[in-house]
Scaffold this motif. Structure first.
Motif, PDB file in Angstrom:
ATOM      1  N   GLN A 158       0.801  -1.225   0.000  1.00  0.00           N
ATOM      2  CA  GLN A 158       0.000   0.000   0.000  1.00  0.00           C
ATOM      3  C   GLN A 158       0.833   1.275   0.000  1.00  0.00           C
ATOM      4  O   GLN A 158       0.293   2.363  -0.185  1.00  0.00           O
ATOM      5  CB  GLN A 158      -0.958   0.010   1.201  1.00  0.00           C
ATOM      6  CG  GLN A 158      -2.194  -0.852   1.024  1.00  0.00           C
ATOM      7  CD  GLN A 158      -1.934  -2.336   1.183  1.00  0.00           C
ATOM      8  OE1 GLN A 158      -0.888  -2.739   1.689  1.00  0.00           O
ATOM      9  NE2 GLN A 158      -2.870  -3.170   0.759  1.00  0.00           N
ATOM     10  N   ARG A 170      -8.356   4.342  -5.802  1.00  0.00           N
ATOM     11  CA  ARG A 170      -7.253   3.734  -5.059  1.00  0.00           C
ATOM     12  C   ARG A 170      -7.237   2.221  -5.264  1.00  0.00           C
ATOM     13  O   ARG A 170      -6.172   1.609  -5.359  1.00  0.00           O
ATOM     14  CB  ARG A 170      -7.400   4.069  -3.573  1.00  0.00           C
ATOM     15  CG  ARG A 170      -6.333   3.442  -2.681  1.00  0.00           C
ATOM     16  CD  ARG A 170      -4.941   3.853  -3.100  1.00  0.00           C
ATOM     17  NE  ARG A 170      -3.925   3.220  -2.281  1.00  0.00           N
ATOM     18  CZ  ARG A 170      -2.652   3.149  -2.618  1.00  0.00           C
ATOM     19  NH1 ARG A 170      -2.239   3.673  -3.769  1.00  0.00           N
ATOM     20  NH2 ARG A 170      -1.772   2.559  -1.820  1.00  0.00           N
ATOM     21  N   GLU A 171      -8.394   1.612  -5.357  1.00  0.00           N
ATOM     22  CA  GLU A 171      -8.468   0.177  -5.597  1.00  0.00           C
ATOM     23  C   GLU A 171      -7.805  -0.192  -6.924  1.00  0.00           C
ATOM     24  O   GLU A 171      -7.099  -1.199  -7.013  1.00  0.00           O
ATOM     25  CB  GLU A 171      -9.924  -0.289  -5.601  1.00  0.00           C
ATOM     26  CG  GLU A 171     -10.087  -1.777  -5.851  1.00  0.00           C
ATOM     27  CD  GLU A 171     -11.526  -2.230  -5.833  1.00  0.00           C
ATOM     28  OE1 GLU A 171     -11.782  -3.408  -6.143  1.00  0.00           O
ATOM     29  OE2 GLU A 171     -12.409  -1.408  -5.517  1.00  0.00           O
ATOM     30  N   VAL A 174      -3.925   0.047  -6.512  1.00  0.00           N
ATOM     31  CA  VAL A 174      -3.372  -1.117  -5.813  1.00  0.00           C
ATOM     32  C   VAL A 174      -3.409  -2.345  -6.714  1.00  0.00           C
ATOM     33  O   VAL A 174      -2.475  -3.157  -6.726  1.00  0.00           O
ATOM     34  CB  VAL A 174      -4.141  -1.373  -4.503  1.00  0.00           C
ATOM     35  CG1 VAL A 174      -3.696  -2.677  -3.857  1.00  0.00           C
ATOM     36  CG2 VAL A 174      -3.942  -0.218  -3.533  1.00  0.00           C
ATOM     37  N   CYS A 177      -0.454  -2.261  -9.039  1.00  0.00           N
ATOM     38  CA  CYS A 177       0.773  -2.667  -8.363  1.00  0.00           C
ATOM     39  C   CYS A 177       0.841  -4.181  -8.205  1.00  0.00           C
ATOM     40  O   CYS A 177       1.887  -4.802  -8.426  1.00  0.00           O
ATOM     41  CB  CYS A 177       0.873  -1.993  -7.000  1.00  0.00           C
ATOM     42  SG  CYS A 177       1.127  -0.206  -7.047  1.00  0.00           S
ATOM     43  N   SER A 178      -0.282  -4.785  -7.826  1.00  0.00           N
ATOM     44  CA  SER A 178      -0.335  -6.227  -7.639  1.00  0.00           C
ATOM     45  C   SER A 178      -0.011  -6.964  -8.938  1.00  0.00           C
ATOM     46  O   SER A 178       0.785  -7.913  -8.948  1.00  0.00           O
ATOM     47  CB  SER A 178      -1.712  -6.627  -7.113  1.00  0.00           C
ATOM     48  OG  SER A 178      -1.836  -8.029  -7.021  1.00  0.00           O
ATOM     49  N   SER A 196       1.267  -6.844   2.938  1.00  0.00           N
ATOM     50  CA  SER A 196       0.035  -6.123   2.610  1.00  0.00           C
ATOM     51  C   SER A 196      -0.807  -5.944   3.859  1.00  0.00           C
ATOM     52  O   SER A 196      -0.724  -6.733   4.800  1.00  0.00           O
ATOM     53  CB  SER A 196      -0.758  -6.883   1.541  1.00  0.00           C
ATOM     54  OG  SER A 196      -1.964  -6.209   1.231  1.00  0.00           O
ATOM     55  N   GLN A 197      -1.640  -4.899   3.854  1.00  0.00           N
ATOM     56  CA  GLN A 197      -2.501  -4.612   4.996  1.00  0.00           C
ATOM     57  C   GLN A 197      -3.823  -5.380   4.903  1.00  0.00           C
ATOM     58  O   GLN A 197      -4.288  -5.690   3.811  1.00  0.00           O
ATOM     59  CB  GLN A 197      -2.793  -3.114   5.049  1.00  0.00           C
ATOM     60  CG  GLN A 197      -1.584  -2.276   5.373  1.00  0.00           C
ATOM     61  CD  GLN A 197      -1.635  -1.685   6.772  1.00  0.00           C
ATOM     62  OE1 GLN A 197      -2.538  -1.971   7.539  1.00  0.00           O
ATOM     63  NE2 GLN A 197      -0.657  -0.872   7.098  1.00  0.00           N
ATOM     64  N   ASN A 199      -7.935  -5.061   6.215  1.00  0.00           N
ATOM     65  CA  ASN A 199      -8.860  -4.007   6.629  1.00  0.00           C
ATOM     66  C   ASN A 199      -9.347  -4.226   8.063  1.00  0.00           C
ATOM     67  O   ASN A 199      -9.090  -5.266   8.676  1.00  0.00           O
ATOM     68  CB  ASN A 199     -10.038  -3.899   5.657  1.00  0.00           C
ATOM     69  CG  ASN A 199     -10.821  -5.195   5.536  1.00  0.00           C
ATOM     70  OD1 ASN A 199     -11.100  -5.851   6.526  1.00  0.00           O
ATOM     71  ND2 ASN A 199     -11.188  -5.564   4.307  1.00  0.00           N
ATOM     72  N   ARG A 216      -6.944  -5.686   2.095  1.00  0.00           N
ATOM     73  CA  ARG A 216      -7.329  -4.280   2.015  1.00  0.00           C
ATOM     74  C   ARG A 216      -7.189  -3.702   0.608  1.00  0.00           C
ATOM     75  O   ARG A 216      -6.195  -3.901  -0.056  1.00  0.00           O
ATOM     76  CB  ARG A 216      -6.464  -3.466   2.989  1.00  0.00           C
ATOM     77  CG  ARG A 216      -6.785  -1.989   3.046  1.00  0.00           C
ATOM     78  CD  ARG A 216      -5.937  -1.321   4.101  1.00  0.00           C
ATOM     79  NE  ARG A 216      -6.096   0.125   4.082  1.00  0.00           N
ATOM     80  CZ  ARG A 216      -5.453   0.954   4.892  1.00  0.00           C
ATOM     81  NH1 ARG A 216      -4.614   0.467   5.784  1.00  0.00           N
ATOM     82  NH2 ARG A 216      -5.638   2.245   4.808  1.00  0.00           N
ATOM     83  N   GLU A 217      -8.212  -3.002   0.163  1.00  0.00           N
ATOM     84  CA  GLU A 217      -8.226  -2.081  -0.978  1.00  0.00           C
ATOM     85  C   GLU A 217      -8.336  -2.724  -2.362  1.00  0.00           C
ATOM     86  O   GLU A 217      -8.608  -2.038  -3.323  1.00  0.00           O
ATOM     87  CB  GLU A 217      -7.005  -1.143  -0.967  1.00  0.00           C
ATOM     88  CG  GLU A 217      -7.044  -0.151   0.173  1.00  0.00           C
ATOM     89  CD  GLU A 217      -5.876   0.799   0.153  1.00  0.00           C
ATOM     90  OE1 GLU A 217      -6.071   1.969   0.522  1.00  0.00           O
ATOM     91  OE2 GLU A 217      -4.763   0.380  -0.216  1.00  0.00           O
ATOM     92  N   SER A 218      -8.121  -4.019  -2.493  1.00  0.00           N
ATOM     93  CA  SER A 218      -8.235  -4.575  -3.835  1.00  0.00           C
ATOM     94  C   SER A 218      -8.414  -6.087  -3.828  1.00  0.00           C
ATOM     95  O   SER A 218      -7.656  -6.802  -3.163  1.00  0.00           O
ATOM     96  CB  SER A 218      -6.992  -4.224  -4.667  1.00  0.00           C
ATOM     97  OG  SER A 218      -7.107  -4.768  -5.961  1.00  0.00           O
TER      98      SER A 218
END
Length: 267
Positions: A158, A170-171, A174, A177-178, A196-197, A199, A216-218
């Motif tokens: 993140q 933002r999703e 991320v 990046c993945s 990775s974080q 949630n 988290r996020e994606s």
């Protein structure tokens, strides 16, 4: 099929005690995964303060001490802070005395001697404070071409930067990046481990046991990963040095059984 059989022969040829990839340093994890495999994208996921950075450093240092060439990206700490964590892992009692300042010159020399021994390991640390996914991939490719590379560890997903584009969420950033990290693992033909974080929803469950839906996020993280390892503490107020590892996804093998985890010492 010729390529497949060739890969099988190569894997069997490098097998040591049933580990066909880079040893993880955790025997039970080695049994489940066979070690870190070339081209695999591995995510280690947990809530803040759970030990993601320490776990990634543990994996990186163990591989480096076994003679593998490791590149460790830290987006939160300076390289000196990474060095301190390494000394804390290798000489915990001596490190605490020196850090507190209640020590002799001889003890300082002894700790520095431990540092000199660790310095022989083939692990590079990149502590660029803000690194984009483009720069990370380019840097890893450069290290691979110049010196060779067996393992990449990134702390953490993140914090990676992306090119700003109008209307992108933002999703989606991320997810990019993945996917780029998965492509990097395949192009380098070496495993890439990424922290990775999770949630906050995991804290609302009965036993705080994380699942893939808590990434988290994606949702792309779950999709792209070959292996997802989640950090879990069974009891609040337990030993901060120990943590449970849950293999939530293992594309090429078995995952953790329900209500079980692999216990590991982080320090």
């Amino acid at each position: 099929m010729k390529k497949t059989c060739g890969r099988i022969r190569e894997r069997v040829g490098r097998s040591v005690n049933g580990v066909t990839g880079i040893p993880t340093g955790v025997p039970e994890l080695d049994r489940i995964t066979g070690g870190w495999q070339p081209g695999n994208l591995i995510f280690t996921a947990g809530r803040p303060g759970m030990g993601k950075t320490q776990l990634g450093l543990k994996f990186a240092l163990h591989a480096a001490e076994k003679g593998y060439k490791v590149l460790f990206y830290t987006l939160e700490m300076m390289s000196e802070e990474v060095g301190e964590r390494v000394l804390m892992m290798r000489a915990p009692e001596l490190y605490r005395k020196v850090k507190g300042g209640y020590t002799t010159e001889q003890e300082v020399d002894d700790l520095c001697r431990v540092g000199d021994e660790v310095a022989e390991c083939r692990m590079m640390v990149d502590d660029t404070p803000y690194v984009s996914i483009d720069r990370l991939c380019a840097g890893a490719q450069t290290v691979k071409s110049r010196w060779g590379l067996d393992l990449v560890v990134v702390d953490y997903l993140q914090l990676l930067g992306t090119v700003a584009r109008t209307g992108r969420t933002r999703e989606q950033e991320v997810a990019e990046c993945s996917r780029r990290l998965k492509a990097l693992a395949r192009s380098l033909e070496c495993p890439v481990i990424v922290a990775s974080q999770l949630n906050r929803q995991v804290e609302q469950t009965f036993d705080h046991r994380p699942e893939l839906k808590h990434l988290r996020e994606s949702g792309a993280i779950e999709q792209d990963a070959d292996l997802v390892i989640m950090l879990h503490r069974n009891e609040r107020g337990g030993d901060p040095k120990r943590c449970g590892l849950i293999v939530a996804k293992n594309r090429h093998g078995e995952a953790s059984q329900p209500n079980t985890s692999v216990e590991v010492d982080l320090f």
